[in-house]
Design a protein around this motif. Structure first.
Motif, PDB file in Angstrom:
ATOM      1  N   UNK A 113       0.800  -1.235   0.000  1.00 51.82           N
ATOM      2  CA  UNK A 113       0.000   0.000   0.000  1.00 51.82           C
ATOM      3  C   UNK A 113       0.827   1.278   0.000  1.00 51.82           C
ATOM      4  N   UNK A 114       1.924   1.322   0.748  1.00 55.85           N
ATOM      5  CA  UNK A 114       2.744   2.539   0.799  1.00 55.85           C
ATOM      6  C   UNK A 114       3.439   2.780  -0.540  1.00 55.85           C
ATOM      7  N   UNK A 115       3.885   1.699  -1.159  1.00 54.05           N
ATOM      8  CA  UNK A 115       4.521   1.817  -2.477  1.00 54.05           C
ATOM      9  C   UNK A 115       3.501   2.263  -3.514  1.00 54.05           C
ATOM     10  N   UNK A 116       2.278   1.766  -3.409  1.00 50.90           N
ATOM     11  CA  UNK A 116       1.209   2.191  -4.316  1.00 50.90           C
ATOM     12  C   UNK A 116       0.997   3.693  -4.213  1.00 50.90           C
ATOM     13  N   UNK A 295      11.550   2.753  -5.729  1.00 52.02           N
ATOM     14  CA  UNK A 295      10.924   4.011  -5.303  1.00 52.02           C
ATOM     15  C   UNK A 295      11.428   4.484  -3.944  1.00 52.02           C
ATOM     16  N   UNK A 296      12.393   3.760  -3.373  1.00 52.33           N
ATOM     17  CA  UNK A 296      12.975   4.094  -2.067  1.00 52.33           C
ATOM     18  C   UNK A 296      11.966   4.051  -0.928  1.00 52.33           C
ATOM     19  N   UNK A 297      10.866   3.336  -1.114  1.00 50.88           N
ATOM     20  CA  UNK A 297       9.914   3.137  -0.025  1.00 50.88           C
ATOM     21  C   UNK A 297      10.407   2.011   0.876  1.00 50.88           C
ATOM     22  N   UNK A 302       2.927  -6.043   3.274  1.00 54.90           N
ATOM     23  CA  UNK A 302       1.935  -5.802   4.320  1.00 54.90           C
ATOM     24  C   UNK A 302       0.819  -6.829   4.160  1.00 54.90           C
ATOM     25  N   UNK A 303       0.624  -7.659   5.159  1.00 52.59           N
ATOM     26  CA  UNK A 303      -0.323  -8.770   5.027  1.00 52.59           C
ATOM     27  C   UNK A 303      -1.739  -8.429   5.500  1.00 52.59           C
ATOM     28  N   UNK A 304      -1.981  -7.155   5.860  1.00 51.87           N
ATOM     29  CA  UNK A 304      -3.353  -6.720   6.185  1.00 51.87           C
ATOM     30  C   UNK A 304      -4.100  -6.398   4.893  1.00 51.87           C
ATOM     31  N   UNK A 310      -9.189  -1.761   1.000  1.00 52.18           N
ATOM     32  CA  UNK A 310     -10.310  -0.893   1.354  1.00 52.18           C
ATOM     33  C   UNK A 310      -9.849   0.558   1.473  1.00 52.18           C
ATOM     34  N   UNK A 311      -8.684   0.744   2.084  1.00 53.91           N
ATOM     35  CA  UNK A 311      -8.136   2.094   2.223  1.00 53.91           C
ATOM     36  C   UNK A 311      -7.867   2.722   0.857  1.00 53.91           C
ATOM     37  N   UNK A 312      -7.294   1.945  -0.060  1.00 53.93           N
ATOM     38  CA  UNK A 312      -6.946   2.484  -1.372  1.00 53.93           C
ATOM     39  C   UNK A 312      -8.153   2.616  -2.291  1.00 53.93           C
TER      40      UNK A 312
END
Length: 320
Positions: A113-116, A295-297, A302-304, A310-312
C-alpha cells in the motif's frame, strides 16, 4: 529449458519421458504425465498453472493449457470470486482524462500500500492517473470468462483517452498483452523515463513469477540494475497461489514457501506482489519487491490485505 519456446503442442505429442512429472509436485502426487492429465478432467483445479511442465517438456506441451481446457468444460461457479472480481469490489477509477494510465491490478495495492501511494504521488503531478482494478485473469482461469471484464476495461480506457497502459503486475501484463488494443508498458520502463531505476548492488536472489517462467520481458526492463542477481529458486514452481489450486492442494501450496525458507538465503527479490505477499504470510523472511526498492519506499509486504485494499479504494485524487 529452452528460452525460445513459442509453440504449445497438444498432449498427444507426449513421448512419456517423465520430465513433466519429475518437475511438478502436482503431477508427481497423482503419478501422471501431461498426456494422462489431459484425460483427468477431475484434476482441472489441482494444477497451479505455473507451466514449469511446459518449460521442461521436450515436445512443448503445456499443462496450463490442458487445465484451462478442462476448466472451460466444467464451468465451476466460483460465486465468491464472481462477487469479488466482477466487478472488482475494491476498484478505484476516475473519469479524469489520462493518455497514460498506471494499472495496479488487485494485489499490488493489497500487499504494497505505501509503495502504491508513492507511485501515485510520483505520477500524478505529471498528469498520469491510476487504476486499481482486476485485469480479469482470476475469473478467466476459473471459468474461461473475460468478455465482461474486457468490455469494462475497454470502456474505462476509451472514456479516459488512454493510449498507454503502465502495468505494475506481471500477471496483468502477461494476461492483457494480447487481449487489449492499446500499448502496454512495464512500470520499470516508465521508471526508466523518470530516472527512478537505480542499481541494487547486493546479491539478489530472484524469484521469477509464473508468467515469466519461459520468457522474461518484465525482468529484462530492469535487469541491468540488478547486476548481482542469482537464479536461486529453479525448484520452486510457484508462490502457492497460482491457478486457484490452493484449496484443492493445500499441502503443495504450503510446500512452495517452505522451500524458500529452507534455503535460508538473504535478500530475496521478486517483482510480483502476489508472490511477495504470499511468501510473507507464510513466514518467508527478507522478501523484497523490486518496485518498492526502486521508489525508495523499501516496504515489507503488508499482510493486512483487506484493510489495505479498502483504504486504497477510497484514496482521493488531487483535484488539480
Amino acid at each position: 529449458m529452452r528460452s525460445q519456446k513459442v509453440i504449445k503442442n497438444p498432449p498427444e505429442f507426449c513421448i512419456d519421458c517423465g520430465a513433466c512429472t519429475k518437475h511438478c509436485e502436482f503431477l508427481t502426487k497423482y503419478d501422471i504425465n501431461l498426456l494422462d492429465f489431459s484425460k483427468r478432467k477431475d484434476l482441472a483445479f489441482n494444477c497451479f498453472l505455473c507451466d514449469k511442465c511446459y518449460a521442461v517438456c521436450p515436445k512443448d506441451i503445456s499443462g496450463n493449457e490442458i487445465a484451462l481446457k478442462h476448466r472451460e468444460q466444467i464451468k465451476k461457479p466460483f460465486r465468491y470470486l464472481n462477487f469479488l472480481k466482477s466487478p472488482y469490489l475494491y476498484a478505484n477509477n476516475s473519469a479524469k482524462k489520462s493518455r497514460e494510465l498506471v494499472f495496479f491490478g488487485c494485489n499490488f495495492p493489497g500487499f504494497l500500500p505505501r509503495t502504491t501511494r508513492k507511485i501515485i504521488e510520483i505520477f500524478e503531478p505529471l498528469g498520469i492517473d491510476f487504476s486499481i482494478d482486476c485485469c480479469g485473469k482470476p475469473l478467466f482461469e476459473g471459468q474461461g470468462q473475460f468478455d465482461r471484464t474486457k468490455a469494462h476495461l475497454n470502456e474505462l480506457f476509451a472514456a479516459k483517452g488512454v493510449e498507454t497502459l503502465i502495468l505494475a503486475c506481471p500477471n496483468c501484463y502477461h494476461f492483457l498483452k494480447d487481449k487489449i488494443d492499446i500499448k502496454i508498458k512495464t512500470l520499470y520502463e516508465k521508471f526508466e523515463e523518470f530516472g527512478l531505476n537505480h542499481e541494487i548492488k547486493e546479491e539478489a536472489h530472484m524469484f521469477y513469477p509464473c508468467p515469466e517462467r519461459i520468457h522474461k520481458p518484465i525482468f529484462e526492463t530492469f535487469k541491468k540494475y540488478v547486476p548481482n542477481y542469482k537464479t536461486s529458486f529453479t525448484d520452486v514452481n510457484c508462490c502457492g497461489l497460482g491457478g486457484l489450486a490452493k484449496s484443492n492442494e493445500p499441502q503443495i501450496a504450503a510446500d512452495y514457501p517452505q522451500k524458500l525458507k529452507d534455503k535460508n538465503l538473504p535478500n530475496l527479490y521478486t517483482y510480483c506482489a502476489t508472490c511477495c505477499g504470499n511468501f510473507a504470510k507464510n513466514g518467508v523472511q527478507n522478501i523484497k519487491h523490486i518496485a518498492t526498492v526502486m521508489t525508495d519506499v523499501n516496504e515489507s509486504p503488508n499482510t493486512n490485505y483487506f484493510k489495505n485494499v479498502l483504504s486504497l479504494k477510497f484514496y482521493k485524487r488531487n483535484r488539480k
